[in-house]
Design a protein around this motif. Structure first.
Motif, PDB file in Angstrom:
ATOM      1  N   ILE A   1       0.844  -1.194   0.000  1.00 36.49           N
ATOM      2  CA  ILE A   1       0.000   0.000   0.000  1.00 36.49           C
ATOM      3  C   ILE A   1       0.882   1.248   0.000  1.00 36.49           C
ATOM      4  N   GLY A   2       0.651   2.108  -0.976  1.00 40.02           N
ATOM      5  CA  GLY A   2       1.372   3.373  -1.054  1.00 40.02           C
ATOM      6  C   GLY A   2       0.389   4.498  -1.341  1.00 40.02           C
TER       7      GLY A   2
ATOM      8  N   GLU B   1      -0.288   5.765   6.901  1.00 40.54           N
ATOM      9  CA  GLU B   1      -1.524   5.726   7.698  1.00 40.54           C
ATOM     10  C   GLU B   1      -1.933   4.280   7.916  1.00 40.54           C
ATOM     11  N   VAL B   2      -2.637   4.025   9.012  1.00 48.54           N
ATOM     12  CA  VAL B   2      -3.089   2.654   9.287  1.00 48.54           C
ATOM     13  C   VAL B   2      -4.211   2.267   8.312  1.00 48.54           C
TER      14      VAL B   2
ATOM     15  N   SER C   1     -10.537  -8.763   9.273  1.00 47.54           N
ATOM     16  CA  SER C   1     -10.208  -7.335   9.278  1.00 47.54           C
ATOM     17  C   SER C   1      -8.920  -7.188  10.082  1.00 47.54           C
ATOM     18  N   LEU C   2      -7.873  -6.668   9.447  1.00 35.40           N
ATOM     19  CA  LEU C   2      -6.550  -6.629  10.089  1.00 35.40           C
ATOM     20  C   LEU C   2      -5.936  -5.244   9.932  1.00 35.40           C
ATOM     21  N   ASP C   3      -5.634  -4.601  11.058  1.00 33.16           N
ATOM     22  CA  ASP C   3      -4.956  -3.302  10.996  1.00 33.16           C
ATOM     23  C   ASP C   3      -3.494  -3.501  10.595  1.00 33.16           C
ATOM     24  N   VAL C   4      -3.103  -2.849   9.506  1.00 33.00           N
ATOM     25  CA  VAL C   4      -1.704  -2.847   9.092  1.00 33.00           C
ATOM     26  C   VAL C   4      -1.213  -1.421   9.290  1.00 33.00           C
ATOM     27  N   ARG C   5      -0.321  -1.235  10.275  1.00 35.30           N
ATOM     28  CA  ARG C   5       0.119   0.114  10.623  1.00 35.30           C
ATOM     29  C   ARG C   5       1.274   0.541   9.725  1.00 35.30           C
TER      30      ARG C   5
ATOM     31  N   CYS D   1      -9.550  -1.764   2.043  1.00 40.69           N
ATOM     32  CA  CYS D   1      -9.409  -1.086   3.330  1.00 40.69           C
ATOM     33  C   CYS D   1     -10.801  -0.745   3.859  1.00 40.69           C
ATOM     34  N   HIS D   2     -11.018  -0.994   5.170  1.00 39.11           N
ATOM     35  CA  HIS D   2     -12.343  -0.722   5.734  1.00 39.11           C
ATOM     36  C   HIS D   2     -12.454   0.660   6.373  1.00 39.11           C
TER      37      HIS D   2
END
Ligand code: C2O
Ligand code: CU
Length: 494
Positions: free
Chosen positions: A359-360, A405-406, A435-439, A460-461
């Motif tokens: 993700i960019g 950003e997360v 659903s997984l937060d990727v920081r 992304c949610h």
């Protein structure tokens, strides 16, 4: 609908112009969408490593199956049948002020649906007055693709006066939620949602004496618990265990904590193996995610479970003096090592497919709209990778966040298991999520079994991010969709 070749040509109208800001660090790209099919996304993009022995599989050709036929047996009678009616109207927010939004059967959140594992659930969805059209998506439930509720992929948005029937088997017990997947960055934010709980066929191992739902949602800046700007009280005898099913329907991470020890007994509808007491740490729940937390009622008095920063639940004696609010711990429970390891139902060690999802972010224009858009593997929507799989594949994906950003990443139709974070292998209970937060700066290796044919969103949610391009799809070989986005049917899934 235009021919596929025309669509490919249209989406390929992309102009990259380097700005004068040195070394081409910022690239502008301009894309005109028009009507398109998700099947044409990722055209010409090399799609990861295909670890199959034979030539790379390709969609199309003989044996094509439409998403509409990927459904449960139409002759099987329903065990649970409900009608849900969506309206665009003023939402009453008890304890707060009203907001303009959406309701389901007259309230937001809509009614909590309850089924038993193994039940055939049938929901008759009616759009009474949602002007943009609406759908229902069953977040976290591995429904057959025809019931996934994504406008423009698995169905047309249901227009005002229309109806749509969703049928699926409640296969996995746990805590889930439903929401519209048409113009979702607006319809979910403004209330077209509700909870759905699937009770286990057998009584749970983690006995709970009391079972409550804590659905979090912010309505026009008002932090609510089950739709009210109020805290709740759960009456429980000393030693009784209360299972609190926290559902984060918001656009950012929610924190849960208490001054007393608690246990995290399930994440995203999947039980944690041998959860231990959490003391002095907070639990973080990604946008879209759920966590079931077990809290024992104290000997005399009550404990306060903080849910989502602004609301709390008092558990214990209703006549007691309320315990003071506890400060949010700065230390976070690391689910990578929580609970006890247990075997998985598939082996991710020898994957059939390995994909990157990096993700960019960069400046650009989509449909004439300028913005700082999200990119996937360096490409901007809709020219993003299509993650092609064959039924039965073991798929490993490396999620990397280079965007600052997360992002709460959500895959439809499957549950994923976390293998490692930043190279550190998972060492606790299987950490199974949808659903997984990727920081920022993090890399997660995740795996899933491709056991549910269809075309599935993987996005992304934080829904304003999805509408700004943070969306890709997992597509099974041989599956096609007759639906389109941006066309006369008015489908705008994000
Ligand atoms: Cu809960 Cu594609 O979303
Ligand atoms: Cu995001």
């Amino acid at each position: 609908m235009p021919s596929r070749r025309e669509v490919v040509r249209r989406v390929a109208v992309a102009v990259a112009v380097t700005t004068g800001l040195g070394a081409g660090a910022l690239a502008w790209s301009s894309t005109l969408l028009g009507e398109y099919s998700v099947m044409d996304m990722g055209a010409g993009v090399a799609g990861g490593h295909d670890d199959h022995a034979g030539p790379g599989a390709s969609a199309g050709g003989a044996g094509e199956v439409s998403v509409t036929s990927l459904s449960v047996d139409p002759d099987r009678p329903a065990d649970v049948r409900v009608e849900l009616v969506a309206r665009q109207e003023t939402v009453q927010v008890p304890g707060g002020r009203t907001v303009e939004g959406y309701t389901v059967n007259g309230t937001s959140p809509g009614p909590e649906l309850r089924a038993r594992q193994g039940d055939l659930v049938e929901v008759v969805f009616v759009n009474e007055s949602v002007a943009d059209g609406a759908t229902l998506h069953w977040h976290g439930i591995d429904v057959p693709n025809a019931a996934d509720g994504v406008a423009g992929i698995t169905q047309d948005a249901v227009p005002v006066g229309g109806r749509h029937v969703y049928r699926f088997e409640a296969t996995d017990a746990g805590t889930y939620w439903y929401h519209s997947h048409q113009v979702s960055h607006d319809q979910v934010l403004r209330g077209l949602l509700g909870a759905i709980i699937i009770d286990p066929a057998e009584p749970a191992d983690v006995a709970a004496d009391v079972d409550v739902t804590a659905l979090l949602h912010v309505y026009g800046g008002q932090h609510t618990l089950n739709g009210r700007v109020e805290d709740e009280h759960v009456d429980a005898e000393p030693g009784e265990v209360v299972r609190v099913r926290v559902i984060n329907t918001d656009q950012g991470t929610a924190a849960v904590w208490s001054a007393a020890p608690y246990r995290v007994v399930a994440i995203d509808g999947h039980d944690v193996t041998q959860p231990t007491d959490v003391d002095g740490q907070r639990l973080l729940i990604p946008a879209g995610g759920r966590a079931d937390v077990a809290v024992p009622a104290p000997e005399g008095g009550a404990v306060r479970l903080h849910v989502g920063g602004a609301r709390s639940i008092l558990i214990g004696d209703p006549d007691t003096t309320e315990p003071p609010a506890a400060r949010q711990p700065s230390e976070t429970l690391d689910l990578l090592g929580y609970g006890t390891p247990a075997p998985l139902d598939f082996d991710p060690a020898n994957p059939d497919r390995s994909y990157d999802y990096v993700i960019g972010r960069r400046f650009g224009l989509i449909d004439g709209r300028p913005g700082n858009f999200w990119t996937i593997n360096g490409r901007m929507f809709p020219d993003v990778p299509m993650f092609q799989v064959t039924e039965g594949d073991t798929v490993v994906m490396r999620l990397r966040n280079d965007s600052g950003e997360v992002h709460p990443m959500h895959l439809h139709g499957h549950h994923i298991v976390v293998l490692s974070r930043d190279g550190v292998p998972a060492s606790g209970s299987p950490w199974i999520v949808d659903s997984l937060d990727v920081r920022p700066g993090e890399t997660y290796d995740i795996a899933f079994l491709a056991d549910n044919p269809g075309i599935w969103s993987d996005h992304c949610h934080t829904l304003p991010h999805a509408v700004d391009g943070l969306i890709a799809h997992v597509m099974y070989d041989g599956v096609t969709t007759p639906f389109t986005i941006n066309g006369t049917a008015g489908n705008h899934p994000e």
